[in-house]
Design an enzyme around this catalytic site. Structure first.
Site, PDB file in Angstrom:
ATOM      1  N   TRP A  10       2.380  -6.898   4.527  1.00 26.04           N
ATOM      2  CA  TRP A  10       2.332  -5.757   5.458  1.00 26.04           C
ATOM      3  C   TRP A  10       3.705  -5.395   5.999  1.00 26.04           C
ATOM      4  O   TRP A  10       3.865  -4.395   6.681  1.00 26.04           O
ATOM      5  CB  TRP A  10       1.395  -6.063   6.630  1.00 26.04           C
ATOM      6  CG  TRP A  10      -0.046  -6.250   6.277  1.00 26.04           C
ATOM      7  CD1 TRP A  10      -0.614  -6.237   5.018  1.00 26.04           C
ATOM      8  CD2 TRP A  10      -1.123  -6.471   7.190  1.00 26.04           C
ATOM      9  NE1 TRP A  10      -1.966  -6.442   5.099  1.00 26.04           N
ATOM     10  CE2 TRP A  10      -2.307  -6.585   6.429  1.00 26.04           C
ATOM     11  CE3 TRP A  10      -1.203  -6.593   8.569  1.00 26.04           C
ATOM     12  CZ2 TRP A  10      -3.556  -6.819   7.001  1.00 26.04           C
ATOM     13  CZ3 TRP A  10      -2.440  -6.818   9.155  1.00 26.04           C
ATOM     14  CH2 TRP A  10      -3.605  -6.922   8.378  1.00 26.04           C
ATOM     15  N   LYS A  11       4.688  -6.244   5.773  1.00 24.19           N
ATOM     16  CA  LYS A  11       6.051  -6.030   6.283  1.00 24.19           C
ATOM     17  C   LYS A  11       6.018  -5.794   7.804  1.00 24.19           C
ATOM     18  O   LYS A  11       5.167  -6.352   8.488  1.00 24.19           O
ATOM     19  CB  LYS A  11       6.728  -4.883   5.541  1.00 24.19           C
ATOM     20  CG  LYS A  11       6.623  -5.043   4.015  1.00 24.19           C
ATOM     21  CD  LYS A  11       7.539  -4.167   3.262  1.00 24.19           C
ATOM     22  CE  LYS A  11       7.256  -4.314   1.783  1.00 24.19           C
ATOM     23  NZ  LYS A  11       8.254  -3.693   0.956  1.00 24.19           N
ATOM     24  N   GLU A  97      13.944  -8.096   0.513  1.00 24.36           N
ATOM     25  CA  GLU A  97      14.414  -7.517   1.784  1.00 24.36           C
ATOM     26  C   GLU A  97      15.046  -8.603   2.660  1.00 24.36           C
ATOM     27  O   GLU A  97      15.978  -8.336   3.414  1.00 24.36           O
ATOM     28  CB  GLU A  97      13.246  -6.806   2.502  1.00 24.36           C
ATOM     29  CG  GLU A  97      12.893  -5.507   1.787  1.00 24.36           C
ATOM     30  CD  GLU A  97      11.435  -5.083   1.931  1.00 24.36           C
ATOM     31  OE1 GLU A  97      10.721  -5.590   2.801  1.00 24.36           O
ATOM     32  OE2 GLU A  97      11.019  -4.218   1.124  1.00 24.36           O
ATOM     33  N   GLU A 167       9.472  -9.645  -8.529  1.00 24.78           N
ATOM     34  CA  GLU A 167       9.539  -8.326  -7.911  1.00 24.78           C
ATOM     35  C   GLU A 167      10.885  -7.687  -8.231  1.00 24.78           C
ATOM     36  O   GLU A 167      11.888  -7.958  -7.541  1.00 24.78           O
ATOM     37  CB  GLU A 167       9.402  -8.450  -6.389  1.00 24.78           C
ATOM     38  CG  GLU A 167       8.093  -9.042  -5.937  1.00 24.78           C
ATOM     39  CD  GLU A 167       7.720  -8.552  -4.544  1.00 24.78           C
ATOM     40  OE1 GLU A 167       6.642  -7.986  -4.408  1.00 24.78           O
ATOM     41  OE2 GLU A 167       8.524  -8.718  -3.609  1.00 24.78           O
ATOM     42  N   SER A 213       5.639  -1.519  -6.272  1.00 22.32           N
ATOM     43  CA  SER A 213       4.894  -0.264  -6.413  1.00 22.32           C
ATOM     44  C   SER A 213       3.592  -0.420  -7.204  1.00 22.32           C
ATOM     45  O   SER A 213       3.240   0.453  -8.002  1.00 22.32           O
ATOM     46  CB  SER A 213       5.785   0.819  -7.026  1.00 22.32           C
ATOM     47  OG  SER A 213       6.884   1.080  -6.172  1.00 22.32           O
ATOM     48  N   GLY A 234       2.945  -4.234  -1.412  1.00 17.11           N
ATOM     49  CA  GLY A 234       3.534  -3.773  -0.158  1.00 17.11           C
ATOM     50  C   GLY A 234       2.786  -2.568   0.380  1.00 17.11           C
ATOM     51  O   GLY A 234       1.713  -2.685   0.982  1.00 17.11           O
ATOM     52  N   GLY A 235       3.332  -1.383   0.131  1.00 17.66           N
ATOM     53  CA  GLY A 235       2.790  -0.141   0.695  1.00 17.66           C
ATOM     54  C   GLY A 235       1.283   0.009   0.533  1.00 17.66           C
ATOM     55  O   GLY A 235       0.579   0.358   1.491  1.00 17.66           O
TER      56      GLY A 235
HETATM   57  C1  PEP Z   1       6.833  -5.835  -1.655  1.00 17.20           C
HETATM   58  O1  PEP Z   1       7.500  -5.512  -0.689  1.00 17.20           O
HETATM   59  O2  PEP Z   1       6.606  -7.021  -1.873  1.00 17.20           O
HETATM   60  C2  PEP Z   1       6.331  -4.762  -2.521  1.00 17.20           C
HETATM   61  C3  PEP Z   1       5.940  -5.071  -3.712  1.00 17.20           C
HETATM   62  O3  PEP Z   1       6.330  -3.484  -1.977  1.00 17.20           O
HETATM   63  P1  PEP Z   1       5.704  -2.160  -2.660  1.00 17.20           P
HETATM   64  O4  PEP Z   1       4.350  -2.535  -3.223  1.00 17.20           O
HETATM   65  O5  PEP Z   1       5.604  -1.180  -1.559  1.00 17.20           O
HETATM   66  O6  PEP Z   1       6.646  -1.746  -3.745  1.00 17.20           O
END
Ligand code: PEP
Length: 251
Positions: A10-11, A97, A167, A213, A234-235
């Protein structure tokens, strides 16, 4: 047979009310779902709230970071023991990040990984190359350095208690997903590395998630690749329907 694992990162999002709504929606659909391991990783501030909500369901709790020491003068930090106290089972470590904005190195990720395992937390160890590294033909070298660095000194049992997340940095939050072939290629490389560091049997038992993504529309194809054992999301993990659809795509 490796059980697929889908985790939502969820960041720095979600108030207590938002988290409650999201988890209640996930529980209604996935609360008794056993075919895929489902993990949610909220920010520290709502770990307690989410912990109470997922108690007694098949949804596991994870954190997004921790410190490697057990306690002490580390203002602003959280230890593995504190996460265990909230019934966390997983912790994301070495996310790009964290590496990019907070200077985390492979050595720091390794310290945290060992501290998490010592506290019976399952680390989700993130690795991945930047776009510049990919374009310079350095994917193998970067992934090899990160995997060996982050996992240095782990026993076979500790490795099997860990999850690796591939990732690619250029795919995180950008809407650009690695093609399933590109992702599979790196997952196979990681598994080959693990076989060299341990043996084929151990390497064959380690779960390697893809992240970058992932959406309901591309999850099935990615998760269908032989060395992709689920996803770190993530998102799309902030929206109940999207996350549920992604989890179900892993079956
Ligand atoms: C993540 O931050 O681990 C990630 C995969 O983000 P997103 O799915 O938004 O690319």
């Amino acid at each position: 047979m490796r059980k697929k694992i889908v985790a939502g990162n969820w960041k720095m999002n979600m108030t207590s009310d938002e988290a409650t709504n999201l988890v209640n929606a996930l529980k209604a659909d996935l609360g008794n779902f056993r075919e895929v391991e489902v993990v949610v990783c909220p920010p520290f501030t709502v770990l307690g709230v989410v912990s109470d909500l997922v108690h007694g369901t098949h949804i596991d709790l994870g954190a997004q970071n921790m410190h490697w020491e057990k306690s002490g003068a580390y203002t602003g930090e959280i230890s593995a023991g504190m996460l265990r106290e909230l019934y966390c089972h997983y912790v994301i470590l070495g996310h790009s990040e964290r590496r990019q904005y907070f200077g985390e190195t492979d050595e720091i990720v390794n310290r945290k990984t060992r501290a998490a395992l010592a506290a019976s937390l399952h680390p989700i160890v993130c690795v991945g190359e930047t776009l510049a590294e990919r374009e310079a033909g350095q994917v193998d070298a970067v992934i090899t350095r990160q995997v060996k660095g982050a996992l240095a000194g782990l026993s076979a049992k500790e490795l099997l208690d860990s999850v690796i997340a591939y990732e690619p940095v250029w795919a995180i939050g950008t809407g650009k997903t690695a093609s399933s072939e590109q992702a599979q290629e790196v997952h196979a490389l990681i598994r080959k590395l693990l076989a060299e560091m341990y043996d084929e049997t151990v390497a064959g038992g380690v779960r390697i998630q893809y992240g970058g993504s992932v959406k309901p529309g591309n999850a099935k194809e990615l998760f269908g690749m032989p060395d992709i054992d689920g996803g770190l999301i993530g998102g799309a993990a902030l929206d109940a329907k999207s996350f549920i659809d992604i989890v179900r795509a892993a079956v």
